[in-house]
Motif scaffolding. Structure first.
Motif, PDB file in Angstrom:
ATOM      1  N   THR A  55       0.833  -1.208   0.000  1.00 23.47           N
ATOM      2  CA  THR A  55       0.000   0.000   0.000  1.00 23.47           C
ATOM      3  C   THR A  55       0.867   1.257   0.000  1.00 23.47           C
ATOM      4  O   THR A  55       0.527   2.259  -0.653  1.00 23.47           O
ATOM      5  CB  THR A  55      -0.947   0.024   1.218  1.00 23.47           C
ATOM      6  OG1 THR A  55      -0.191  -0.107   2.437  1.00 23.47           O
ATOM      7  CG2 THR A  55      -1.961  -1.104   1.141  1.00 23.47           C
ATOM      8  N   LEU A  56       1.989   1.218   0.693  1.00 21.04           N
ATOM      9  CA  LEU A  56       2.890   2.366   0.731  1.00 21.04           C
ATOM     10  C   LEU A  56       3.496   2.643  -0.640  1.00 21.04           C
ATOM     11  O   LEU A  56       3.508   3.787  -1.109  1.00 21.04           O
ATOM     12  CB  LEU A  56       4.004   2.126   1.752  1.00 21.04           C
ATOM     13  CG  LEU A  56       3.584   2.152   3.224  1.00 21.04           C
ATOM     14  CD1 LEU A  56       4.589   1.384   4.079  1.00 21.04           C
ATOM     15  CD2 LEU A  56       3.458   3.590   3.729  1.00 21.04           C
ATOM     16  N   ARG A  57       4.013   1.597  -1.278  1.00 19.16           N
ATOM     17  CA  ARG A  57       4.674   1.816  -2.565  1.00 19.16           C
ATOM     18  C   ARG A  57       3.673   2.234  -3.633  1.00 19.16           C
ATOM     19  O   ARG A  57       3.991   3.018  -4.531  1.00 19.16           O
ATOM     20  CB  ARG A  57       5.456   0.569  -2.978  1.00 19.16           C
ATOM     21  CG  ARG A  57       4.638  -0.662  -3.370  1.00 19.16           C
ATOM     22  CD  ARG A  57       4.301  -0.730  -4.828  1.00 19.16           C
ATOM     23  NE  ARG A  57       3.290  -1.756  -5.107  1.00 19.16           N
ATOM     24  CZ  ARG A  57       2.689  -1.860  -6.277  1.00 19.16           C
ATOM     25  NH1 ARG A  57       2.937  -1.014  -7.256  1.00 19.16           N
ATOM     26  NH2 ARG A  57       1.764  -2.789  -6.464  1.00 19.16           N
ATOM     27  N   LEU A  58       2.418   1.751  -3.537  1.00 19.48           N
ATOM     28  CA  LEU A  58       1.426   2.138  -4.531  1.00 19.48           C
ATOM     29  C   LEU A  58       1.026   3.597  -4.355  1.00 19.48           C
ATOM     30  O   LEU A  58       0.868   4.334  -5.353  1.00 19.48           O
ATOM     31  CB  LEU A  58       0.209   1.217  -4.448  1.00 19.48           C
ATOM     32  CG  LEU A  58      -0.889   1.442  -5.502  1.00 19.48           C
ATOM     33  CD1 LEU A  58      -0.326   1.491  -6.906  1.00 19.48           C
ATOM     34  CD2 LEU A  58      -1.956   0.343  -5.397  1.00 19.48           C
ATOM     35  N   GLU A  59       0.863   4.061  -3.130  1.00 16.89           N
ATOM     36  CA  GLU A  59       0.589   5.489  -2.910  1.00 16.89           C
ATOM     37  C   GLU A  59       1.694   6.352  -3.517  1.00 16.89           C
ATOM     38  O   GLU A  59       1.433   7.432  -4.064  1.00 16.89           O
ATOM     39  CB  GLU A  59       0.489   5.784  -1.415  1.00 16.89           C
ATOM     40  CG  GLU A  59      -0.786   5.289  -0.762  1.00 16.89           C
ATOM     41  CD  GLU A  59      -0.885   5.699   0.696  1.00 16.89           C
ATOM     42  OE1 GLU A  59      -1.969   5.539   1.281  1.00 16.89           O
ATOM     43  OE2 GLU A  59       0.118   6.184   1.268  1.00 16.89           O
TER      44      GLU A  59
END
Length: 376
Positions: free
Chosen positions: A240-244
């Motif tokens: 979720t962090l890398r996609l944001e």
């Protein structure tokens, strides 16, 4: 490649630490890895607001050493890599790094990697876990091993410590001034009086460091960080962090059938400042003619989540494909990445995503979805 039942999943030296913390485990690229500890959302929020850590020891780690400078002044290790990536590595000074991609002759992405120029003819490469063996074989087939010494360091522990409180948490454990490392800077250091490689890089969009050490020291480092309050995090929050932050995931957003120009990675392609490299002719043509598809960011209208491989529908016809999607914990918004035809890849374009047989609207938005105020 998935491991068969006769080949049990691999485990990192920190596996027992994850089990002791009651981590929920999952199979990932042939490894048994923690997907979450306390939960994806609290782990995600820890990275965005304080400090968290990931065991990323499953990733591939290689060392190249070629000390003799060539006629053009480049160490042979850098010169060898120049032929395999579209980025101009000659610009790197010791202590600097470059995110780039290994390319096949069709300019498809074999893997995305980070090249760390250490000086003295030494280069460290970090590659993805699922492509480690493929990358190693490709490198060994294309490097002149009479000029470059190759060493596989993949048995080392690699810990990513990420978040705005990272410097405060990590500084007491190392013998160098971490504030002197700029973004993508790196250095050799001592941790518990033992050698360590420390880089100000990461896969979360936040400030942070990645630390490579021998396994026994890695276990000590994990325990010390845990005792100081650093939150252990798993693959769920990492995604979720890398996609944001719109950081591509190999095998989903990029692959050996996508080029860096299609994937929005044109900034790693330096056609004007370097010579020949594998896949150059394809990229020159794409640069001149334009690409037929682009990787775009989508905001879903409503709380419906677009997942990997969901069709993107434009003017009533399936025209693209979602590569990654999630509900953004930071933004409270369903977000996704998708390849769509270039003529529709403009900010504000409305498309539809087919989710379980029904069409749901989404809007093309500027990338990244989230930009940290804490990055150096």
């Amino acid at each position: 490649m998935a491991r068969s039942e006769s080949h049990p999943p691999l485990r990192t030296p920190l596996y027992d630490r994850a089990i002791a913390l009651n981590a929920r485990m999952t199979a990932f690229s042939g490894w048994e890895m923690p997907v979450q500890f306390s939960g994806i959302t609290p782990e995600h929020e820890a990275i965005r607001t304080s400090a968290g850590m990931f065991d990323i020891s499953h990733m591939g780690k290689f060392s190249l050493r070629g000390e003799s400078a060539l006629a053009n002044g480049l160490p042979s290790a850098i010169e060898q890599l120049q032929r395999l990536v579209p980025s101009d590595l000659s610009r790197l000074q010791p202590g600097q790094a470059q995110y780039t991609v290994l390319l096949n002759p069709q300019a498809g992405i074999i893997d995305d990697i980070i090249v760390y120029q250490e000086g003295g003819g030494s280069v460290t490469l970090i590659v993805n876990a699922g492509t480690k063996d493929k990358d190693k074989a490709w490198l060994l087939a294309h490097l002149d091993l009479s000029q470059v010494e190759f060493e596989d360091l993949s048995d080392r522990v690699l810990i990513a410590v990420q978040g705005p409180e990272t410097v405060r948490q990590l500084q007491p454990l190392v013998d160098i001034d971490l504030t002197q490392l700029t973004n993508f800077g790196h250095s050799r250091a001592l941790i518990f009086k033992n050698p360590a490689f420390i880089a100000r890089t990461g896969y979360t969009g936040e400030d942070g460091f990645e630390i490579m050490v021998e396994p026994a020291i890695g276990i000590q480092l994990w325990d010390a960080l845990l005792a100081s309050g650093v939150v252990p995090c798993g693959l769920g929050a990492r995604d979720t962090l890398r996609l944001e932050a719109t950081m591509c995931l190999y095998g989903q957003d990029i692959s050996d059938t996508t080029t860096p120009l299609e994937a929005g990675l044109g900034w790693v392609v330096h056609l004007d400042t370097k010579g020949d490299f594998i896949g150059r002719d394809v990229l020159v043509r794409q640069k001149a003619e334009g690409v037929s598809r682009k990787l775009v960011g989508l905001n879903m209208q409503g709380r419906f989540i677009a997942r990997h491989d969901y069709p993107v529908v434009i003017n009533g016809e399936a025209a693209g494909i979602v590569t990654s999607g999630t509900m953004s914990p930071t933004l409270g918004q369903a977000i996704a990445l998708a390849y769509i035809p270039t003529e529709f890849a403009k900010i504000g374009q409305v498309v539809e995503v087919e989710i379980r047989g029904k069409l749901h609207p989404a809007t093309v938005v500027k990338k990244p979805f989230y930009r940290s105020a804490h990055r150096v």
